[in-house]
Design an enzyme around this catalytic site. Structure first.
Site, PDB file in Angstrom:
ATOM      1  N   HIS A 166       0.859  -1.142   0.049  1.00 52.93           N
ATOM      2  CA  HIS A 166      -0.027   0.044   0.052  1.00 52.93           C
ATOM      3  C   HIS A 166       0.776   1.236   0.010  1.00 52.93           C
ATOM      4  O   HIS A 166       0.512   2.085  -0.758  1.00 52.93           O
ATOM      5  CB  HIS A 166      -0.993  -0.056   1.050  1.00 52.93           C
ATOM      6  CG  HIS A 166      -1.950  -0.933   1.284  1.00 52.93           C
ATOM      7  ND1 HIS A 166      -1.751  -2.240   1.736  1.00 52.93           N
ATOM      8  CD2 HIS A 166      -3.173  -1.054   0.613  1.00 52.93           C
ATOM      9  CE1 HIS A 166      -2.731  -2.797   1.550  1.00 52.93           C
ATOM     10  NE2 HIS A 166      -3.651  -2.303   0.938  1.00 52.93           N
ATOM     11  N   GLU A 216       1.999  -0.652   8.050  1.00 58.39           N
ATOM     12  CA  GLU A 216       3.214  -0.954   7.064  1.00 58.39           C
ATOM     13  C   GLU A 216       4.432  -0.347   7.338  1.00 58.39           C
ATOM     14  O   GLU A 216       5.599  -0.601   7.182  1.00 58.39           O
ATOM     15  CB  GLU A 216       2.691  -0.640   5.714  1.00 58.39           C
ATOM     16  CG  GLU A 216       1.571  -1.611   5.396  1.00 58.39           C
ATOM     17  CD  GLU A 216       1.197  -1.509   3.649  1.00 58.39           C
ATOM     18  OE1 GLU A 216       1.728  -0.767   3.008  1.00 58.39           O
ATOM     19  OE2 GLU A 216       0.455  -2.414   3.353  1.00 58.39           O
TER      20      GLU A 216
END
Length: 301
Positions: free
Chosen positions: A27, A97
């Protein structure tokens, strides 16, 4: 479960449980070392430009979906920024992340609407805790789990605001899942309901400073993952006085966040290492009590 992607050497297997494409987490499209471990988190990708203009050196790194990233240098401190998009769901992805690529200090730099009459549009709010109405953090912890900022990040933000002469307020914010009914605004065709109508007044009486949409997610996930986090927001609206000025205080919030990162980096460099701390403790205990049975010198870097 995995899928396959064409690459220069044939087909690359990609895990669906933790997608990594070309050594970049899917992402945010970043890998280890791509961005410094001290990072600012605006919601708006367009605010990355405003942040970069305040740095001495700056370059954009990646832009995928709502996640736009940059890295640079502010007064000798290496610093990064990543936009999270609006709300807890996309913010949770960003924190997840970033943690995987080594980021350890996260400071939300955003905007908010005050719900206390004495907070002026253009002021800053440094949040040390957040009401968890944003829903995303409920996927990680029960409602009793507090959304709390890291004390040292809060102290760095306060010190930065004092150094820069910024007008600020310190307290609790409310992170909501929606902008309209979640923040006691009417919906389309003036739709509302009793829970929405009562929320703002209830929170105001509880001393909550205002509404925003991401801090609770950042605080909750950071505590779970042993990261540091904080939040500084520019007040662009006051719901009690019914004022709204886009971008009011935004540059000041960015500068306070930049300076807080510099303060934290200086503190981290001067902080004793774990080995030094444990060695000093062992020496002190030995002086007091003699050598402890079975004790060994601390090991590690």
């Amino acid at each position: 479960m995995a899928s396959w992607k064409e690459c220069g050497h044939g087909m690359e297997r990609i895990s669906a449980s933790a997608p990594v494409v070309n050594n970049k987490i899917y992402h945010i499209s970043l890998g280890p070392g791509d961005i410094p471990p001290y990072i600012l988190l605006p919601g708006d990708p367009g605010r990355i430009d405003a942040i970069m203009r305040t740095w001495d050196e700056a370059e954009e790194v990646a832009f995928h979906r709502e996640y736009r990233s940059a890295r640079g240098v502010y007064r000798g401190a290496r610093i990064g920024a990543l936009s999270t998009g609006i709300g807890g769901a996309s913010t949770a992805i960003a924190v997840e992340e970033l943690a995987r690529i080594g980021v350890h200090t996260l400071i939300r730099v955003g905007t908010m609407g005050a719900i206390q009459p004495d907070i002026k549009v253009g002021d800053l709010v440094i949040g040390f805790g957040a009401v968890r109405y944003e829903c995303a953090s409920s996927e990680y912890a029960p409602p009793e789990y507090p959304a709390a900022a890291s004390p040292e990040v809060v102290m760095a933000l306060v010190e930065a605001a004092e150094r820069l002469g910024a007008r600020y307020h310190l307290g609790i914010v409310a992170s909501t899942a929606t902008f309209h009914l979640g923040q006691s605004r009417p919906g389309y065709r003036d739709y509302t309901w009793s829970g929405s109508r009562a929320r703002m007044e209830d929170l105001r009486r509880m001393g909550v400073l205002g509404f925003e949409m991401e801090a609770a997610t950042i605080f909750t996930l950071s505590n779970i993952y042993r990261l540091r986090s904080g939040c500084v927001c520019a007040v662009i609206a006051n719901r009690v006085t019914d004022e709204f000025i886009p971008e009011a205080g935004v540059r000041e919030a960015i500068m306070v966040a930049n300076e807080a990162v510099r303060i934290l980096q200086e503190a981290d460099k001067s902080r004793p290492t774990l080995r030094h701390t444990l060695s000093s403790l062992a020496v002190a205990l030995e002086k007091l009590y003699g050598k402890l049975p079975g004790s060994t010198p601390p090991r590690g870097p």
